[in-house]
Structures are given as structure tokens and as C-alpha cells.
Motif scaffolding. Structure first.
Motif, short mmCIF file in Angstrom:
data_model
loop_
_atom_site.label_atom_id
_atom_site.label_comp_id
_atom_site.label_asym_id
_atom_site.label_seq_id
_atom_site.Cartn_x
_atom_site.Cartn_y
_atom_site.Cartn_z
N THR A 133 31.96 47.70 22.47
CA THR A 133 32.41 46.78 23.51
C THR A 133 33.46 47.45 24.40
N LEU A 134 33.53 46.96 25.62
CA LEU A 134 34.55 47.39 26.56
C LEU A 134 34.84 46.22 27.48
N THR A 135 36.12 45.92 27.67
CA THR A 135 36.53 44.86 28.59
C THR A 135 37.31 45.48 29.74
N ILE A 136 36.92 45.11 30.94
CA ILE A 136 37.57 45.59 32.15
C ILE A 136 38.19 44.39 32.84
N SER A 137 39.50 44.39 33.03
CA SER A 137 40.20 43.31 33.73
C SER A 137 40.65 43.83 35.08
N LEU A 138 40.17 43.18 36.13
CA LEU A 138 40.45 43.60 37.50
C LEU A 138 41.25 42.53 38.21
N PRO A 139 42.56 42.75 38.44
CA PRO A 139 43.34 41.76 39.19
C PRO A 139 43.03 41.87 40.68
N LEU A 140 42.83 40.73 41.31
CA LEU A 140 42.58 40.68 42.75
C LEU A 140 43.62 39.77 43.39
N PRO A 141 43.82 39.89 44.70
CA PRO A 141 44.90 39.13 45.36
C PRO A 141 44.74 37.61 45.33
N THR A 142 43.50 37.10 45.40
CA THR A 142 43.29 35.66 45.46
C THR A 142 42.10 35.27 44.58
N ASN A 143 42.04 33.97 44.28
CA ASN A 143 40.91 33.44 43.53
C ASN A 143 39.63 33.57 44.34
N ARG A 144 39.72 33.38 45.63
CA ARG A 144 38.53 33.48 46.48
C ARG A 144 37.93 34.87 46.41
N LEU A 145 38.76 35.91 46.44
CA LEU A 145 38.25 37.28 46.35
C LEU A 145 37.70 37.56 44.96
N ALA A 146 38.36 37.06 43.92
CA ALA A 146 37.87 37.26 42.56
C ALA A 146 36.52 36.57 42.37
N SER A 147 36.40 35.36 42.89
CA SER A 147 35.13 34.63 42.80
C SER A 147 34.03 35.33 43.58
N CYS A 148 34.37 35.84 44.73
CA CYS A 148 33.40 36.57 45.56
C CYS A 148 32.92 37.82 44.83
N ALA A 149 33.84 38.56 44.23
CA ALA A 149 33.46 39.76 43.47
C ALA A 149 32.56 39.40 42.30
N LEU A 150 32.91 38.34 41.59
CA LEU A 150 32.10 37.89 40.46
C LEU A 150 30.67 37.57 40.92
N ARG A 151 30.56 36.79 41.99
CA ARG A 151 29.22 36.41 42.48
C ARG A 151 28.42 37.63 42.94
N ALA A 152 29.08 38.57 43.58
CA ALA A 152 28.38 39.76 44.06
C ALA A 152 27.91 40.65 42.91
N SER A 180 29.01 49.88 41.49
CA SER A 180 28.83 48.60 42.19
C SER A 180 30.17 47.98 42.54
N LEU A 181 31.11 48.04 41.62
CA LEU A 181 32.45 47.51 41.86
C LEU A 181 33.12 48.23 43.02
N GLY A 182 32.97 49.53 43.09
CA GLY A 182 33.53 50.30 44.21
C GLY A 182 32.96 49.85 45.54
N THR A 183 31.68 49.57 45.57
CA THR A 183 31.04 49.08 46.80
C THR A 183 31.58 47.71 47.18
N VAL A 184 31.65 46.81 46.22
CA VAL A 184 32.15 45.45 46.48
C VAL A 184 33.59 45.50 46.99
N LEU A 185 34.44 46.27 46.34
CA LEU A 185 35.84 46.36 46.76
C LEU A 185 35.96 47.04 48.13
N GLY A 186 35.10 48.02 48.38
CA GLY A 186 35.12 48.67 49.69
C GLY A 186 34.76 47.71 50.81
N VAL A 187 33.76 46.87 50.58
CA VAL A 187 33.37 45.88 51.57
C VAL A 187 34.50 44.88 51.77
N MET A 188 35.12 44.45 50.68
CA MET A 188 36.25 43.51 50.81
C MET A 188 37.38 44.13 51.63
N THR A 189 37.69 45.37 51.35
CA THR A 189 38.77 46.05 52.07
C THR A 189 38.46 46.17 53.56
#
Length: 121
Positions: A14-33, A99-108
Motif C-alpha cells: 500500500t501507499l497513501t499520497i496526501s496532496l494539500p490544495l488551496p481550496t476544496n473546489r480545487l481538491a474536488s476538481c482534482a479528484l474528479r479529473a 496524471s497528477l502533474g497534468t491536472v496540477l499544470g492545468v490548474m496552475t
């Protein structure tokens, strides 16, 4: 997807990755993507959950902390991977990181909240 017990002998790695984001909206958007792409291997499972940070920001005024909607405090995207072998875990997490790098890049590049916080910071 149902959560898999960490002690499941079929998925011992197992591996758990915790990614803090500035807002709930951004965290929810990342999750959905990210949850759109299913794991291709039957030897790997993953779960996503949004959580509140373990430690609240000391700089935030107490009255502002008390007015938060509980859902709005969930700004940490927690992803847990379960795999049958450490190799399968590594391969899956590598793909996830791309995939995470792509999502965060688009958000940025495109999200006004991210651009606003960068300009203020």
C-alpha cells in the motif's frame, strides 16, 4: 470503489499520497479529473477521499475557522493505492504521478484561484 482493508493478503502493498490544495473546489476538481481513469490492472486498486488538513493554519483568525462549512475544509486529496506486488504498486503510482502533474499544470495555468493565490503570495 469500496475501500480495501490494509491487511488484505491479496493486496499487501500500500501507499497513501496526501496532496494539500488551496481550496476544496480545487481538491474536488482534482479528484474528479483523476478518478475518471480506472486502474487498468486487476492487481491494483485505489481509493480517493477528500479530508481536512491534520493541522490548521495558525495564521487564520479563530472566527474565520469557526465559520467554515465542514465540506469547505476538505482540501487534502488523499489517494491510497493497494497492489499485489511492489512492482505493480510502483508502475501504477508512476502513472498516477504523471496524471497528477497534468491536472496540477492545468490548474496552475487556467484556474483563477491558483493564479490569485500566487499573485498574493
Amino acid at each position: 470503489m469500496a475501500a480495501i482493508e490494509a491487511t488484505n493478503p491479496e493486496f499487501p502493498y500500500t501507499l497513501t499520497i496526501s496532496l494539500p490544495l488551496p481550496t476544496n473546489r480545487l481538491a474536488s476538481c482534482a479528484l474528479r479529473a483523476l478518478e475518471v481513469d480506472a486502474e487498468l490492472s486487476p492487481f491494483v486498486r485505489r481509493t480517493f477521499v477528500l479530508e481536512a488538513p491534520a493541522v490548521e493554519s495558525p495564521s487564520e483568525p479563530q472566527e474565520k475557522k469557526q465559520k467554515h462549512d465542514p465540506e469547505e475544509t476538505k482540501t487534502v486529496l488523499k489517494t491510497t493505492y493497494y497492489a499485489t506486488t511492489n512492482r505493480m504498486l510502483r508502475v501504477s503510482v508512476n502513472g498516477f504521478m504523471e496524471s497528477l502533474g497534468t491536472v496540477l499544470g492545468v490548474m496552475t495555468e487556467l484556474d483563477v484561484d491558483v493564479l490569485k493565490s500566487e499573485m498574493e503570495g
